[in-house]
Structures are given as structure tokens and as C-alpha cells.
Scaffold this motif. Sequence first.
Motif, PDB file in Angstrom:
ATOM      1  N   VAL A 363      -0.708  -2.812  18.661  1.00 38.59           N
ATOM      2  CA  VAL A 363       0.722  -2.794  18.975  1.00 38.59           C
ATOM      3  C   VAL A 363       1.519  -1.995  17.947  1.00 38.59           C
ATOM      4  O   VAL A 363       2.630  -1.540  18.218  1.00 38.59           O
ATOM      5  N   ALA A 364       0.964  -1.830  16.753  1.00 39.41           N
ATOM      6  CA  ALA A 364       1.527  -0.977  15.706  1.00 39.41           C
ATOM      7  C   ALA A 364       0.377  -0.654  14.761  1.00 39.41           C
ATOM      8  O   ALA A 364      -0.683  -1.303  14.817  1.00 39.41           O
ATOM      9  N   LEU A 369      -3.415  -6.571  18.722  1.00 36.61           N
ATOM     10  CA  LEU A 369      -3.142  -7.723  19.578  1.00 36.61           C
ATOM     11  C   LEU A 369      -4.479  -8.287  20.032  1.00 36.61           C
ATOM     12  O   LEU A 369      -5.302  -7.565  20.603  1.00 36.61           O
ATOM     13  N   LEU A 370      -4.692  -9.562  19.799  1.00 35.41           N
ATOM     14  CA  LEU A 370      -5.966 -10.212  20.089  1.00 35.41           C
ATOM     15  C   LEU A 370      -5.758 -11.356  21.082  1.00 35.41           C
ATOM     16  O   LEU A 370      -4.647 -11.860  21.240  1.00 35.41           O
ATOM     17  N   THR A 371      -6.832 -11.765  21.716  1.00 34.81           N
ATOM     18  CA  THR A 371      -6.846 -12.999  22.497  1.00 34.81           C
ATOM     19  C   THR A 371      -7.899 -13.913  21.895  1.00 34.81           C
ATOM     20  O   THR A 371      -9.052 -13.496  21.702  1.00 34.81           O
ATOM     21  N   VAL A 372      -7.513 -15.135  21.568  1.00 32.83           N
ATOM     22  CA  VAL A 372      -8.444 -16.094  20.976  1.00 32.83           C
ATOM     23  C   VAL A 372      -9.420 -16.582  22.044  1.00 32.83           C
ATOM     24  O   VAL A 372      -9.029 -16.884  23.174  1.00 32.83           O
ATOM     25  N   VAL A 373     -10.683 -16.649  21.677  1.00 31.19           N
ATOM     26  CA  VAL A 373     -11.733 -17.091  22.599  1.00 31.19           C
ATOM     27  C   VAL A 373     -12.305 -18.420  22.114  1.00 31.19           C
ATOM     28  O   VAL A 373     -12.764 -18.532  20.971  1.00 31.19           O
ATOM     29  N   GLY A 374     -12.269 -19.433  22.983  1.00 33.79           N
ATOM     30  CA  GLY A 374     -12.868 -20.721  22.671  1.00 33.79           C
ATOM     31  C   GLY A 374     -11.999 -21.576  21.776  1.00 33.79           C
ATOM     32  O   GLY A 374     -11.009 -21.119  21.187  1.00 33.79           O
ATOM     33  N   GLY A 375     -12.377 -22.850  21.666  1.00 32.07           N
ATOM     34  CA  GLY A 375     -11.661 -23.762  20.793  1.00 32.07           C
ATOM     35  C   GLY A 375     -10.339 -24.242  21.365  1.00 32.07           C
ATOM     36  O   GLY A 375     -10.020 -24.035  22.538  1.00 32.07           O
ATOM     37  N   GLU A 376      -9.537 -24.858  20.538  1.00 31.43           N
ATOM     38  CA  GLU A 376      -8.277 -25.462  20.960  1.00 31.43           C
ATOM     39  C   GLU A 376      -7.228 -24.440  21.387  1.00 31.43           C
ATOM     40  O   GLU A 376      -6.325 -24.761  22.162  1.00 31.43           O
ATOM     41  N   PHE A 377      -7.310 -23.221  20.852  1.00 33.47           N
ATOM     42  CA  PHE A 377      -6.326 -22.183  21.181  1.00 33.47           C
ATOM     43  C   PHE A 377      -6.904 -21.127  22.119  1.00 33.47           C
ATOM     44  O   PHE A 377      -6.449 -19.988  22.133  1.00 33.47           O
ATOM     45  N   ILE A 383      -1.521 -11.792  16.964  1.00 38.07           N
ATOM     46  CA  ILE A 383      -1.415 -10.518  16.251  1.00 38.07           C
ATOM     47  C   ILE A 383      -1.716 -10.787  14.788  1.00 38.07           C
ATOM     48  O   ILE A 383      -1.159 -11.718  14.197  1.00 38.07           O
ATOM     49  N   SER A 384      -2.593  -9.989  14.204  1.00 39.39           N
ATOM     50  CA  SER A 384      -2.927 -10.147  12.794  1.00 39.39           C
ATOM     51  C   SER A 384      -2.450  -8.924  12.006  1.00 39.39           C
ATOM     52  O   SER A 384      -2.416  -7.811  12.525  1.00 39.39           O
ATOM     53  N   LYS A 385      -2.051  -9.184  10.757  1.00 42.03           N
ATOM     54  CA  LYS A 385      -1.583  -8.111   9.886  1.00 42.03           C
ATOM     55  C   LYS A 385      -2.007  -8.406   8.460  1.00 42.03           C
ATOM     56  O   LYS A 385      -1.913  -9.548   8.003  1.00 42.03           O
ATOM     57  N   ALA A 386      -2.492  -7.399   7.762  1.00 35.70           N
ATOM     58  CA  ALA A 386      -2.805  -7.573   6.344  1.00 35.70           C
ATOM     59  C   ALA A 386      -1.531  -7.906   5.578  1.00 35.70           C
ATOM     60  O   ALA A 386      -0.436  -7.455   5.931  1.00 35.70           O
ATOM     61  N   GLY A 387      -1.671  -8.702   4.516  1.00 38.86           N
ATOM     62  CA  GLY A 387      -0.492  -9.151   3.780  1.00 38.86           C
ATOM     63  C   GLY A 387       0.296  -8.024   3.129  1.00 38.86           C
ATOM     64  O   GLY A 387       1.496  -7.879   3.354  1.00 38.86           O
ATOM     65  N   ALA A 388      -0.351  -7.223   2.324  1.00 41.47           N
ATOM     66  CA  ALA A 388       0.337  -6.169   1.570  1.00 41.47           C
ATOM     67  C   ALA A 388       0.394  -4.885   2.385  1.00 41.47           C
ATOM     68  O   ALA A 388      -0.088  -3.825   1.958  1.00 41.47           O
ATOM     69  N   PHE A 389       0.986  -4.967   3.566  1.00 37.92           N
ATOM     70  CA  PHE A 389       0.950  -3.823   4.480  1.00 37.92           C
ATOM     71  C   PHE A 389       2.201  -3.806   5.355  1.00 37.92           C
ATOM     72  O   PHE A 389       2.693  -4.847   5.785  1.00 37.92           O
ATOM     73  N   GLY A 390       2.706  -2.604   5.655  1.00 38.45           N
ATOM     74  CA  GLY A 390       3.725  -2.427   6.681  1.00 38.45           C
ATOM     75  C   GLY A 390       5.146  -2.436   6.168  1.00 38.45           C
ATOM     76  O   GLY A 390       5.448  -2.878   5.065  1.00 38.45           O
ATOM     77  N   ASP A 391       6.059  -1.927   7.027  1.00 36.47           N
ATOM     78  CA  ASP A 391       7.469  -1.888   6.653  1.00 36.47           C
ATOM     79  C   ASP A 391       8.119  -3.254   6.877  1.00 36.47           C
ATOM     80  O   ASP A 391       7.507  -4.198   7.381  1.00 36.47           O
ATOM     81  N   SER A 392       9.388  -3.343   6.532  1.00 42.03           N
ATOM     82  CA  SER A 392      10.074  -4.630   6.492  1.00 42.03           C
ATOM     83  C   SER A 392      10.232  -5.288   7.855  1.00 42.03           C
ATOM     84  O   SER A 392      10.385  -6.506   7.951  1.00 42.03           O
ATOM     85  N   SER A 393      10.172  -4.524   8.931  1.00 44.69           N
ATOM     86  CA  SER A 393      10.480  -5.071  10.256  1.00 44.69           C
ATOM     87  C   SER A 393       9.266  -5.630  11.002  1.00 44.69           C
ATOM     88  O   SER A 393       9.421  -6.138  12.113  1.00 44.69           O
ATOM     89  N   LEU A 394       8.079  -5.572  10.421  1.00 41.38           N
ATOM     90  CA  LEU A 394       6.879  -5.853  11.204  1.00 41.38           C
ATOM     91  C   LEU A 394       6.745  -7.302  11.660  1.00 41.38           C
ATOM     92  O   LEU A 394       6.204  -7.561  12.740  1.00 41.38           O
ATOM     93  N   ILE A 395       7.189  -8.265  10.875  1.00 40.20           N
ATOM     94  CA  ILE A 395       7.107  -9.653  11.332  1.00 40.20           C
ATOM     95  C   ILE A 395       7.991  -9.848  12.553  1.00 40.20           C
ATOM     96  O   ILE A 395       7.571 -10.444  13.555  1.00 40.20           O
ATOM     97  N   MET A 396       9.215  -9.332  12.496  1.00 38.00           N
ATOM     98  CA  MET A 396      10.125  -9.429  13.643  1.00 38.00           C
ATOM     99  C   MET A 396       9.552  -8.697  14.845  1.00 38.00           C
ATOM    100  O   MET A 396       9.578  -9.200  15.976  1.00 38.00           O
ATOM    101  N   LEU A 399       6.560 -10.731  16.391  1.00 35.98           N
ATOM    102  CA  LEU A 399       6.998 -11.930  17.109  1.00 35.98           C
ATOM    103  C   LEU A 399       7.657 -11.576  18.436  1.00 35.98           C
ATOM    104  O   LEU A 399       7.432 -12.235  19.458  1.00 35.98           O
ATOM    105  N   ASN A 400       8.483 -10.539  18.424  1.00 38.37           N
ATOM    106  CA  ASN A 400       9.147 -10.131  19.669  1.00 38.37           C
ATOM    107  C   ASN A 400       8.146  -9.601  20.689  1.00 38.37           C
ATOM    108  O   ASN A 400       8.313  -9.803  21.899  1.00 38.37           O
ATOM    109  N   LYS A 401       7.100  -8.929  20.204  1.00 36.59           N
ATOM    110  CA  LYS A 401       6.052  -8.464  21.102  1.00 36.59           C
ATOM    111  C   LYS A 401       5.354  -9.642  21.766  1.00 36.59           C
ATOM    112  O   LYS A 401       5.127  -9.667  22.988  1.00 36.59           O
ATOM    113  N   LEU A 402       5.001 -10.642  20.983  1.00 32.96           N
ATOM    114  CA  LEU A 402       4.347 -11.829  21.522  1.00 32.96           C
ATOM    115  C   LEU A 402       5.258 -12.566  22.496  1.00 32.96           C
ATOM    116  O   LEU A 402       4.823 -13.028  23.551  1.00 32.96           O
TER     117      LEU A 402
END
Length: 418
Positions: A363-364, A369-377, A383-396, A399-402
Amino acid sequence: MAKFLIIADDFTGANDTGVKLTEEGMPVNVFFSAINIVPHTSCVIDTETRNDSEKTAYEKTKTILNSIDMNQFDFVYKKVDSTLRGNIVTELRAINDRFAPDYVVFAPALPALGRQVINKKVLVSGKELRKTEFACDPVKPVLQDNVETILAQSFGVNSVQYYSLKDLRSNKDLDLSKKCFGFDTENDEDFCKIVSLFQGLKGKILWVGSSGLIEGMVKKSSVAIPAIALVGSVSSKTRKQILYAKENGLAIIALPIYEIYKTENYSEYVDQAVRILKKGRNLALVSSASLKRADLIKTKTSFNEAGIVGTEMENTIQMILAGICRRVIKEFPVSGLFVTGGTTAQSILRIVKAQGTVIREEVALGMPLLTVVGGEFDGINMISKAGAFGDSSLIMFGLNKLRSLGKKAEISWNYKKA
């Protein structure tokens, strides 16, 4: 399904506004003239008047609108540039002459790009618009950055009621003897407050704004399921992303992991999170150590005193975060989960007993963008993102994409005369 007529003065503006509807599952067409309008759908008319003279802009806008039955639309929206470029006053007059709205709502801010309206003036990254490079545009320099003044020039001084942030957030009543309403706007949540003021009001409304206001209209009017973020990274870049999201209205719960570990009780945070999600708001669950350096030190000290260090400490912290997130989602199913930090993502997948994930798309950059397979979820979007990565708007953004992938309802409110 509700129909929008969006009137833009350039092609990029036509598209960045129309896309806010398509993100909510509403078909939208962009046209350069009225003759191609498709019945029963929303459409964007690009008048291409941004750099015309005031007289030409007025005549072109009015000519195009004269061939449109504007009353067939549930919403009429004038897209303006968030830095107030173009012929806003004359085009508002042209639309007014053709549409004759009972009320005009003007909120040109676009907080996602650092364009806010504070004390009636448009600010760009905190700087008054007339003191920025936009005021020196060689083709169409910006001559006015006062929102109330623009409304007064368009419709008359006595027709305007202006809302400061204090007025807006205290739900000050509308003075319905006025025709025009201008608004200070600091963050995306302020748009929802603006829209709330006019829900259920009888009469025709001309909405005027950048892509920010129309996004607020759609969000306020849909029942898209909110998304949740789980943030375990303590990097400085993550801290900036959290603060940016908070400034733009994202609900954030800071979790003091060192206290939760000692008391083994986090029910109050789960209850708080569920209350927020039930209001339809996106939410971020964040380790308090991600926000405050002092809490990072407290967390390390507390765990070290308990004899927990290194990898064991990191894994324990992440499992506490994951456990809280699991409880929240079990009580309120969300449209998706945004996770910052590789260890955090592994922890949540492990605690819900997932078998793995399916990669759907990127998605960026660096954000699959992933789909969880199996288990409770099983089946949940993630969507996963490395911690020390990306510009300031990526969390927003994530979430809006999801949220956009969640179930939506048709916009049901309108402002046509009874």
C-alpha cells in the motif's frame, strides 16, 4: 446512493477530491464539460479556471453550471485549493448565482499537508500563507489568506458567522439568520465537528473546501468500521509519526508497560479503547515509552530490577502490548490492524495463534497489506511497518487504508429543502 457534484478549478484538484468518494465505494466520473455527465452517479466538473482572469473564471463556471440540473445532486461541493490559489471569490459568486444555496460552509484547511486555519488565517506548516512562497506565485499570487474576508467579499460582510476553534469545539449554535459559515480547522476531527453542525438542517448547502472537508463529510456519514494501530517501536521516527497522528485527531492510548507489568491489570485501558472504537474512531495503542524518553528509562529500570534484561525484556514488553490489543479486538472487531515494529507484529501473531499471513499488496513503500491466516484473527486485514521507517503521515495513512476496506453504509443524510 447519494450523489455529489464537485466543482474543481483544475484537474489535480478534481481527482484528489473525487478519490475521497471512491475510497468509500462510490463511483465517480471526472468531466471537462457538462454534456457528458452520467445520470445517477457522482461527478466532478473540472472548469480549468485556476489561472484565468476573474471575469473569465466567472463566465466559464456559470456557463458550465447553466447546463447542469444541480438539484439532482444530494451534495454540491466547490473544491478550492488549500493554499487559496485561484479565483475563489468570483467562482463562489458564479455558483451562488446558479445554485442559490441557503447556506455556504467554508473550510479550506488540509491538515494532512500542514495547511490549517487558525484565527481565521490559513497557515502552511505554521506560517501565515501570505508570508509563504504561494503568495509569490508568478501566474496567480495569493492576495488573501483570511477565510472570513473571502466569505465577506463573496457574499457580504453581514452574511458571515465565523467559528474559532473554541466556538467549534464547544458546539456553538448556528446563527441561521446568516448565510455563510467559516471555520478554524486544526485537525481532521474538526471537519467531523463542522459536518455535525449541519446534519439534519433543512435547505440547500454549498460546501466549500479542499479534499479535507469532503473526507470529513464522508467519514461522518458512513459506518466504516474503525481500525486499530499497535505501536511498540521506540524509535525517534515512530515518535514523530505518533505525534503527527495525534495532531491530526487520532485517538491515542499511551500504555505504561512498567506499571501494567507490576499490577498485572490493564482492564481500564481495554475499556477505554473499546469506548473509542464504538464511537467509530480509529485508535492507536502505544507504549508510553514510544512517546516519552522518561518512560523508556522507567520501563528499562523497572524490568532490570525484576531481573529481566535484553531480549527477554523486549519479548515481555511486546507480549504485554499484544495481549492488550488482542483483548480489545476480541471485544470490538475492527476493520484491520496496523502494526509498527517487527517484534510487535510477531508478538501479536503469536499470541492469537496465527498460522501465517498472505501478502496482498504493497500500500506504500515498505508497507505490505496482509491477511492473517488461522488463529483467533483469521481473515483480518493487517499492515506492517518497520519502526524506524517512513514519513510522519504513515500511521494515519495505514489506518485510513484499513478503514476503507471495512464495511460501509450508504450516505443517508442530505440538505435538500423539504
